[in-house]
Design a protein around this motif. Structure first.
Motif, PDB file in Angstrom:
ATOM      1  N   ALA A 145       0.832  -1.207   0.000  1.00  0.00           N
ATOM      2  CA  ALA A 145       0.000   0.000   0.000  1.00  0.00           C
ATOM      3  C   ALA A 145       0.863   1.252   0.000  1.00  0.00           C
ATOM      4  CB  ALA A 145      -0.925   0.000   1.216  1.00  0.00           C
ATOM      5  N   VAL A 146       1.986   1.186   0.726  1.00  0.00           N
ATOM      6  CA  VAL A 146       2.822   2.387   0.861  1.00  0.00           C
ATOM      7  C   VAL A 146       3.452   2.768  -0.476  1.00  0.00           C
ATOM      8  CG1 VAL A 146       4.811   3.416   2.001  1.00  0.00           C
ATOM      9  CG2 VAL A 146       3.319   1.883   3.267  1.00  0.00           C
ATOM     10  N   LEU A 147       3.983   1.772  -1.200  1.00  0.00           N
ATOM     11  CA  LEU A 147       4.775   2.096  -2.389  1.00  0.00           C
ATOM     12  C   LEU A 147       3.973   2.843  -3.463  1.00  0.00           C
ATOM     13  CD1 LEU A 147       6.985  -1.084  -2.396  1.00  0.00           C
ATOM     14  CD2 LEU A 147       7.771   1.251  -2.053  1.00  0.00           C
ATOM     15  N   PRO A 148       2.780   2.345  -3.863  1.00  0.00           N
ATOM     16  CA  PRO A 148       2.072   3.127  -4.888  1.00  0.00           C
ATOM     17  C   PRO A 148       1.590   4.493  -4.382  1.00  0.00           C
ATOM     18  CG  PRO A 148       0.783   1.196  -4.242  1.00  0.00           C
ATOM     19  CD  PRO A 148       2.122   1.072  -3.587  1.00  0.00           C
ATOM     20  N   ILE A 149       1.237   4.589  -3.102  1.00  0.00           N
ATOM     21  CA  ILE A 149       0.805   5.896  -2.585  1.00  0.00           C
ATOM     22  C   ILE A 149       1.981   6.860  -2.578  1.00  0.00           C
ATOM     23  CG2 ILE A 149       0.003   7.102  -0.522  1.00  0.00           C
ATOM     24  CD1 ILE A 149      -1.840   4.732   0.001  1.00  0.00           C
ATOM     25  N   ALA A 150       3.149   6.339  -2.185  1.00  0.00           N
ATOM     26  CA  ALA A 150       4.338   7.206  -2.180  1.00  0.00           C
ATOM     27  C   ALA A 150       4.653   7.679  -3.594  1.00  0.00           C
ATOM     28  CB  ALA A 150       5.534   6.457  -1.595  1.00  0.00           C
ATOM     29  N   THR A 151       4.510   6.768  -4.566  1.00  0.00           N
ATOM     30  CA  THR A 151       4.761   7.174  -5.949  1.00  0.00           C
ATOM     31  C   THR A 151       3.804   8.277  -6.377  1.00  0.00           C
ATOM     32  OG1 THR A 151       5.428   4.902  -6.400  1.00  0.00           O
ATOM     33  CG2 THR A 151       5.011   6.302  -8.300  1.00  0.00           C
ATOM     34  N   ALA A 152       2.512   8.074  -6.083  1.00  0.00           N
ATOM     35  CA  ALA A 152       1.515   9.083  -6.451  1.00  0.00           C
ATOM     36  C   ALA A 152       1.818  10.410  -5.750  1.00  0.00           C
ATOM     37  CB  ALA A 152       0.110   8.598  -6.090  1.00  0.00           C
ATOM     38  N   MET A 153       2.250  10.328  -4.497  1.00  0.00           N
ATOM     39  CA  MET A 153       2.534  11.536  -3.742  1.00  0.00           C
ATOM     40  C   MET A 153       3.710  12.294  -4.342  1.00  0.00           C
ATOM     41  SD  MET A 153       2.700  11.438   0.366  1.00  0.00           S
ATOM     42  CE  MET A 153       1.206  10.897   1.134  1.00  0.00           C
ATOM     43  N   SER A 154       4.738  11.545  -4.742  1.00  0.00           N
ATOM     44  CA  SER A 154       5.908  12.248  -5.273  1.00  0.00           C
ATOM     45  C   SER A 154       5.624  12.789  -6.667  1.00  0.00           C
ATOM     46  CB  SER A 154       7.133  11.335  -5.281  1.00  0.00           C
ATOM     47  OG  SER A 154       6.926  10.255  -6.150  1.00  0.00           O
ATOM     48  N   ASP A 155       4.565  12.295  -7.306  1.00  0.00           N
ATOM     49  CA  ASP A 155       4.205  12.829  -8.624  1.00  0.00           C
ATOM     50  C   ASP A 155       3.428  14.138  -8.530  1.00  0.00           C
ATOM     51  OD1 ASP A 155       5.454  10.843  -9.916  1.00  0.00           O
ATOM     52  OD2 ASP A 155       3.663   9.666 -10.388  1.00  0.00           O
ATOM     53  N   ILE A 156       2.941  14.478  -7.344  1.00  0.00           N
ATOM     54  CA  ILE A 156       2.188  15.726  -7.207  1.00  0.00           C
ATOM     55  C   ILE A 156       3.165  16.885  -7.321  1.00  0.00           C
ATOM     56  CG2 ILE A 156       0.770  17.136  -5.680  1.00  0.00           C
ATOM     57  CD1 ILE A 156      -0.197  14.625  -4.361  1.00  0.00           C
ATOM     58  N   LYS A 157       2.865  17.801  -8.218  1.00  0.00           N
ATOM     59  CA  LYS A 157       3.777  18.932  -8.387  1.00  0.00           C
ATOM     60  C   LYS A 157       3.767  19.777  -7.125  1.00  0.00           C
ATOM     61  CE  LYS A 157       3.700  19.253 -13.354  1.00  0.00           C
ATOM     62  NZ  LYS A 157       2.452  18.539 -13.710  1.00  0.00           N
ATOM     63  N   GLY A 158       4.970  20.151  -6.672  1.00  0.00           N
ATOM     64  CA  GLY A 158       5.118  20.881  -5.417  1.00  0.00           C
ATOM     65  C   GLY A 158       4.296  22.151  -5.353  1.00  0.00           C
ATOM     66  N   ASN A 159       4.127  22.830  -6.481  1.00  0.00           N
ATOM     67  CA  ASN A 159       3.442  24.111  -6.383  1.00  0.00           C
ATOM     68  C   ASN A 159       1.921  23.975  -6.279  1.00  0.00           C
ATOM     69  OD1 ASN A 159       2.798  23.515  -8.984  1.00  0.00           O
ATOM     70  ND2 ASN A 159       4.133  25.051  -9.907  1.00  0.00           N
ATOM     71  N   LEU A 160       1.409  22.742  -6.413  1.00  0.00           N
ATOM     72  CA  LEU A 160      -0.032  22.581  -6.180  1.00  0.00           C
ATOM     73  C   LEU A 160      -0.352  22.816  -4.712  1.00  0.00           C
ATOM     74  CD1 LEU A 160      -1.147  19.530  -8.333  1.00  0.00           C
ATOM     75  CD2 LEU A 160      -1.448  21.950  -8.763  1.00  0.00           C
ATOM     76  N   ARG A 161       0.536  22.309  -3.841  1.00  0.00           N
ATOM     77  CA  ARG A 161       0.295  22.532  -2.413  1.00  0.00           C
ATOM     78  C   ARG A 161       0.514  23.999  -2.069  1.00  0.00           C
ATOM     79  NH1 ARG A 161       3.850  19.661   0.701  1.00  0.00           N
ATOM     80  NH2 ARG A 161       5.090  19.298  -1.162  1.00  0.00           N
ATOM     81  N   SER A 162       1.500  24.613  -2.728  1.00  0.00           N
ATOM     82  CA  SER A 162       1.695  26.045  -2.516  1.00  0.00           C
ATOM     83  C   SER A 162       0.452  26.813  -2.951  1.00  0.00           C
ATOM     84  CB  SER A 162       2.900  26.541  -3.314  1.00  0.00           C
ATOM     85  OG  SER A 162       4.063  25.880  -2.910  1.00  0.00           O
ATOM     86  N   ALA A 163      -0.077  26.432  -4.121  1.00  0.00           N
ATOM     87  CA  ALA A 163      -1.268  27.124  -4.634  1.00  0.00           C
ATOM     88  C   ALA A 163      -2.419  26.993  -3.649  1.00  0.00           C
ATOM     89  CB  ALA A 163      -1.660  26.548  -5.994  1.00  0.00           C
ATOM     90  N   SER A 164      -2.571  25.798  -3.100  1.00  0.00           N
ATOM     91  CA  SER A 164      -3.659  25.585  -2.151  1.00  0.00           C
ATOM     92  C   SER A 164      -3.489  26.465  -0.919  1.00  0.00           C
ATOM     93  CB  SER A 164      -3.698  24.108  -1.758  1.00  0.00           C
ATOM     94  OG  SER A 164      -4.484  23.935  -0.617  1.00  0.00           O
ATOM     95  N   MET A 165      -2.247  26.576  -0.447  1.00  0.00           N
ATOM     96  CA  MET A 165      -2.014  27.353   0.769  1.00  0.00           C
ATOM     97  C   MET A 165      -2.234  28.836   0.522  1.00  0.00           C
ATOM     98  SD  MET A 165       0.549  25.716   3.274  1.00  0.00           S
ATOM     99  CE  MET A 165       1.923  24.774   2.749  1.00  0.00           C
ATOM    100  N   ILE A 166      -1.770  29.312  -0.623  1.00  0.00           N
ATOM    101  CA  ILE A 166      -1.911  30.737  -0.882  1.00  0.00           C
ATOM    102  C   ILE A 166      -3.389  31.077  -1.069  1.00  0.00           C
ATOM    103  CG2 ILE A 166      -1.786  31.001  -3.403  1.00  0.00           C
ATOM    104  CD1 ILE A 166       0.564  32.834  -1.101  1.00  0.00           C
ATOM    105  N   LEU A 167      -4.193  30.075  -1.458  1.00  0.00           N
ATOM    106  CA  LEU A 167      -5.631  30.305  -1.606  1.00  0.00           C
ATOM    107  C   LEU A 167      -6.363  30.149  -0.274  1.00  0.00           C
ATOM    108  CD1 LEU A 167      -6.134  28.494  -5.012  1.00  0.00           C
ATOM    109  CD2 LEU A 167      -6.513  30.919  -4.584  1.00  0.00           C
ATOM    110  N   GLY A 168      -5.618  29.984   0.796  1.00  0.00           N
ATOM    111  CA  GLY A 168      -6.242  30.044   2.108  1.00  0.00           C
ATOM    112  C   GLY A 168      -6.433  28.721   2.821  1.00  0.00           C
ATOM    113  N   SER A 169      -5.942  27.607   2.222  1.00  0.00           N
ATOM    114  CA  SER A 169      -6.077  26.324   2.910  1.00  0.00           C
ATOM    115  C   SER A 169      -4.860  26.083   3.790  1.00  0.00           C
ATOM    116  CB  SER A 169      -6.175  25.178   1.897  1.00  0.00           C
ATOM    117  OG  SER A 169      -7.433  25.191   1.276  1.00  0.00           O
ATOM    118  N   ASN A 170      -5.069  25.698   5.024  1.00  0.00           N
ATOM    119  CA  ASN A 170      -3.914  25.340   5.839  1.00  0.00           C
ATOM    120  C   ASN A 170      -3.456  23.936   5.456  1.00  0.00           C
ATOM    121  OD1 ASN A 170      -5.583  23.509   7.095  1.00  0.00           O
ATOM    122  ND2 ASN A 170      -6.020  24.850   8.820  1.00  0.00           N
TER     123      ASN A 170
END
Lengths: 360, 287, 265
Positions: B168-193
């Motif tokens: 379970a860990v390996l495919p989730i980790a792969t999917a997680m590392s595929d998320i572009k870093g600035n998506l989380r930045s975008a979410s935070m700047i839009l007001g999500s903690n």
């Protein structure tokens, strides 16, 4: 809406400074560009304003508020990222609504605001599309709409146009300026593209090696660069080190003479570094007469045609001079070895740095 | 000409595998399918004639129905626990400094390379009446009497989770590392903690990894018999165990075959549903 | 961003994550502890150090016979699986035809088919072919089980391979076979080695199918271990377990050196 004030921002990574003592005030409603080569610290500075990075020392004010200890999600900023950073699992509408949902607005208000924002970027009919169904330019507009929908205090743009092709980039530059003017929002653009910065901005800050080299209006930074770094980074430039010979006439190491205007200090410095933009040089094909101050014979080394101009690399007295001649000037490209006469006005000889104040 | 010659070459490379798997994978499954419809006499010897009676027995006898239900339940619980535990593990794997990452990978992959018998054996040592956990608990006077932790379904689930967690860990980790870093930045700047960003960005974007992991964990948990046999005892109502007993003790092969096919169909149904969701999701997000 | 809320959350995630890794590791630690403990059941904290279980294993004729069986099977299974797996994943990567997806799922299906079903099916087939209890039966069963692992690691390497290199080779006049041998094979070697390691380790530790198709003469180590745990509690199993763990550590090192752990899964 509010301005931004940076007071003594430094970011110290222990062994090197990413940013050093940056002082900057961006006025309310201003379109400000941070320009510099890659690795100069411009994105770092933007990330500090956004709150993604913490500065080692210094204070960031947005409006009157010190935001140093406020996390990014509480700063109420709009930001457009380099590759747009649209949420791939959300439709255009949900992307634009993303920030609004954090504001506890009613569903109806959200919908209205989303429609407004999409209208602003002229994408009303794309609300139900998924990001992957949009072109690069459209994704860009959605990213702008999403950033503006939350009515941010400041809009931050992190190289937003660098992924677009040349033609689309020009269009989007206009579009960006139009939107910024109509909303009247304080905007900080980070870019390495000098033309973009020059054409869009009210003022430009040039960063090099973590230091803010110069802040000024486009005309000012291009025509009166503060130092060699700025001069060489913005546009092409010829730089000469020269020694005062008499009056305001200087002699370069290459042996030709430059006549400049009076130095602003009122006293002519002894050794000076001058700059001369290539497009300020006149070219004569008919070679006659002797070299005088601001007139020199040169030999063509290489020339290339770029459409609206001809770029010529010439050599005069052992140093290289770059010249941009207007397109109609030459029926055929000047061949290597051809002799030309180059001349320029004395007001185009710009004092870049004073190397030695003392007169002999 | 060239293209057909190449195609022929690739065909020659593929043929031995297809023949081998045809004989030793497809054929035995077909044989088993036929067997599951064959009639038996009173001594469970196969006789002429075909019947649905084994399937009817499996699908109507209360004890088998309970077994099927329990098998699915245990597999689902194992899958859910694995997925929940996988997130912090995957997070460490993806977001920690580089030299830590290698270390976490070793911890994660090494169980996969150790025989399941050995890993299950460790749980016996840990959970037995005179095992390590009881030993520690009694010596520290937290309990007076040793706890009965072995030979029940909880022991099975604990051991399952440990055995299957890496899947379970390996495919989730792969999917997680595929998320572009600035998506989380975008979410935070839009007001999500960060918590809100996790639920609105990271979690949805790791759905493909979650589903891939769930497919493997579920099919393993539904189909294993070694682990439940060793830590759960022979009497646990699990379909793989019933199949094992029918073959090794009762010698009713057609009934075992019917059970095997019931199990396989159930597992494939679940996998097919998960696969369908996965595909839907990917078409939606990636086109 | 050094605000307190974030730090608190970070520590929570790290504590949870480390706990999960600890949970994954504990069994291995327990086994090592037990193997060197003189008592039947290990005690915590350990009281004494002894290698008596190792001595017992190496003096037991039965264990040594099983060790031989397992090693023999592994030595035969690994190259055969690697050969079949490499050929077919290469062919599948380069071919496109209707039904290719189906073939791919079929090849990978031993991962998804419940192991008990696979065991029963092979048991029945082998009884009808007269292969029941033979080493050949074991070998065949192991190849079926190990096959998907090889296909997976080799496929990763082939996907990362620039197919233009092959086109270039063929343009220079090489036949498909020469191209495969001189261009493709050297480039996908890491994937093949990793696949071989996976196949070897999987075969050596295989139990689900082996338990069905082996007889006392062909009993492998995992099957014997299973019997010892199931029937009598024999602490010498601990020593066997340590051997398995040592083997997996060697496997890890080889995989990390060839293809990199993060690429395998």
């Amino acid at each position: 809406m509010s301005g931004i004030k940076l007071e003594g921002i430094s970011l110290d990574y222990g062994n090197h400074f990413a940013l050093k003592e940056v002082e900057l005030e961006i006025k309310q409603g201003e379109f400000f560009s941070l320009l510099g080569p890659s690795g100069c610290g411009k994105s770092t500075l933007l990330n500090i304003i956004a709150g993604f990075l913490g500065q080692t020392t210094g204070v960031v004010y947005i409006g009157d508020q010190d935001v140093t200890n406020i996390p990014p999600y509480k700063r109420n900023l709009g930001m457009v990222f380099q590759n747009y950073a649209l949420f791939p699992h959300l439709s255009v509408r949900d992307n634009v609504a993303y920030g609004l949902k954090n504001k506890k607005m009613s569903k109806q208000d959200i919908k209205q605001k989303v429609d407004e924002s999409l209208a602003l970027v002229q994408l009303e009919s794309y609300a139900t599309r998924m990001p992957h169904q949009l072109s690069g330019g459209q994704q860009q507009r959605v990213a702008i709409a999403r950033a503006l929908a939350i009515e941010p205090n400041v809009l931050l743009l992190d190289e937003p146009l660098s992924n677009l092709d040349a033609k689309l980039r020009k269009e989007m530059q206009f579009e960006l300026r139009r939107i910024q003017k109509s909303v009247g929002i304080t905007t900080v653009l980070v870019t390495h593209d000098q033309e973009e910065a020059l054409s869009l901005s009210d003022r430009i800050g040039i960063l090099g090696d973590g230091v803010l080299q110069q802040v000024g209006e486009p005309l000012e930074v291009y025509r009166r660069p503060a130092n060699r770094f700025v001069a060489e980074f913005i546009g092409q430039v010829n730089i000469f080190d020269a020694v005062l010979s008499e009056g305001t006439v200087y002699e370069t190491t290459a042996g030709f003479k430059l006549e400049a205007e009076r130095h602003e200090s009122g006293k002519q410095p002894n050794r000076v570094r001058f700059m001369l933009r290539p497009e300020r040089i006149f070219v004569e094909q008919h070679v006659s007469g002797e070299d005088t101050a601001n007139r020199v014979k040169a030999v063509v080394k290489e020339s290339s045609y770029i459409g609206n101009a001809i770029r010529i690399r010439t050599e005069a007295g052992g140093i290289e001079l770059a010249v941009h001649a207007p397109d109609p000037m030459f029926p055929v490209l000047p061949a290597p070895g051809q002799e030309l006469v180059l001349s320029w006005k004395k007001e185009d000889i710009i004092y870049l740095e004073v190397l030695d104040h003392e007169s002999n | 000409m060239k293209a057909t010659r190449q195609k022929k070459f690739y065909g020659v490379l593929l043929a031995p595998t297809l023949i081998f798997l045809g004989i030793f994978l497809l054929l035995p499954l077909i044989q088993l399918l036929i067997l599951s419809f064959q009639q038996v006499d009173n001594f469970f010897e196969v006789i002429d004639g075909y019947t649905f009676s084994h399937y009817i027995e499996v699908l109507t006898t209360p004890v088998y129905l309970k077994t099927i239900w329990q098998t699915l339940f245990v597999a689902v619980i194992t899958t859910v626990i694995c997925l929940v535990l996988a997130y912090p593990a995957a997070y460490l794997l993806v977001r920690s400094p580089k030299r830590w990452r290698a270390f976490f990978y070793i911890l994660l992959v090494s169980p996969l390379l150790t025989s399941v018998v050995i890993r299950t054996f460790a749980w016996i040592i840990l959970l037995a009446q005179n095992g390590l956990v009881n030993d520690v608990l009694m010596k520290t006077s937290i309990i007076d009497e040793p706890l009965d932790m072995l030979w029940n379904m909880n022991a099975v689930i604990i051991a399952y989770v440990q055995v299957m967690l890496p899947f379970a860990v390996l495919p989730i980790a792969t999917a997680m590392s595929d998320i572009k870093g600035n998506l989380r930045s975008a979410s935070m700047i839009l007001g999500s903690n960060r918590i809100s960003t996790f639920f609105r960005v990271t979690l949805p974007l790791t759905i493909p990894g979650m589903i891939s992991g769930a497919m493997i964990v579920f099919s393993l948990a539904a189909g294993s018999y070694i682990t439940p046999l060793l830590v759960g005892g022979r009497m646990q109502p699990l379909l793989p165990l019933s199949i094992y007993q029918q073959i090794m003790q009762v010698y009713n092969l057609p009934l075992a075959a019917a059970m095997a096919f019931t199990l396989m169909v159930l597992v494939f149904l679940v996998i097919a549903v998960l696969g369908y969701i996965l595909k839907k999701w990917e078409v939606r997000v990636n086109g | 961003m050094g605000n307190k809320g974030t730090r608190w959350l970070d520590s929570l995630i790290w504590i949870a994550g480390i706990a999960v890794y600890l949970f994954l590791t504990i069994p291995v630690l327990v086994i090592i502890l037990s193997a060197f403990s003189p008592t039947d059941y290990p005690q915590f904290p350990p009281t004494d150090f002894s290698v008596r279980w190792f001595t017992e294993v190496f003096q037991s004729e039965q264990w040594m016979q099983s060790l031989w069986s397992s090693t023999l099977v592994m030595i035969i299974v690994t190259p055969l699986t690697v050969l079949l797996g490499t050929m077919s994943s290469y062919a599948l990567a380069r071919l496109s035809f209707p039904g290719k997806g189906l073939i791919q799922s079929f090849i990978m299906s031993p991962l998804m088919i419940p192991q008990v079903v696979l065991g029963v099916a092979l048991l029945y087939l082998f009884s009808s072919l007269g292969l029941f209890g033979s080493t050949l039966g074991l070998i065949i069963g192991h190849i079926v089980i190990c096959f998907p692992y090889v296909v997976r690691t080799v496929s990763v390497s082939i996907t990362n391979l620039d197919s233009r290199l092959e086109l270039a080779s063929m343009n220079l006049g090489s036949t498909p076979w020469q191209t495969f041998y001189r261009v493709t094979l050297p480039l996908i070697k890491p994937g093949i080695i990793a696949g071989a390691v996976f196949a070897a380790v999987t075969s050596f530790g295989e139990i689900s199918v082996s338990l069905f198709v082996s007889t006392p003469e062909t009993i492998t180590i995992p099957v014997r271990t299973f019997g010892y745990i199931d029937q009598t509690f024999d602490p010498s199993v601990n020593a066997i377990a340590v051997i398995f763990i040592a083997l997996s550590v060697i496997a890890l090192v080889i995989i990390e050196k060839t293809i990199g752990l993060s690429k395998v899964m």
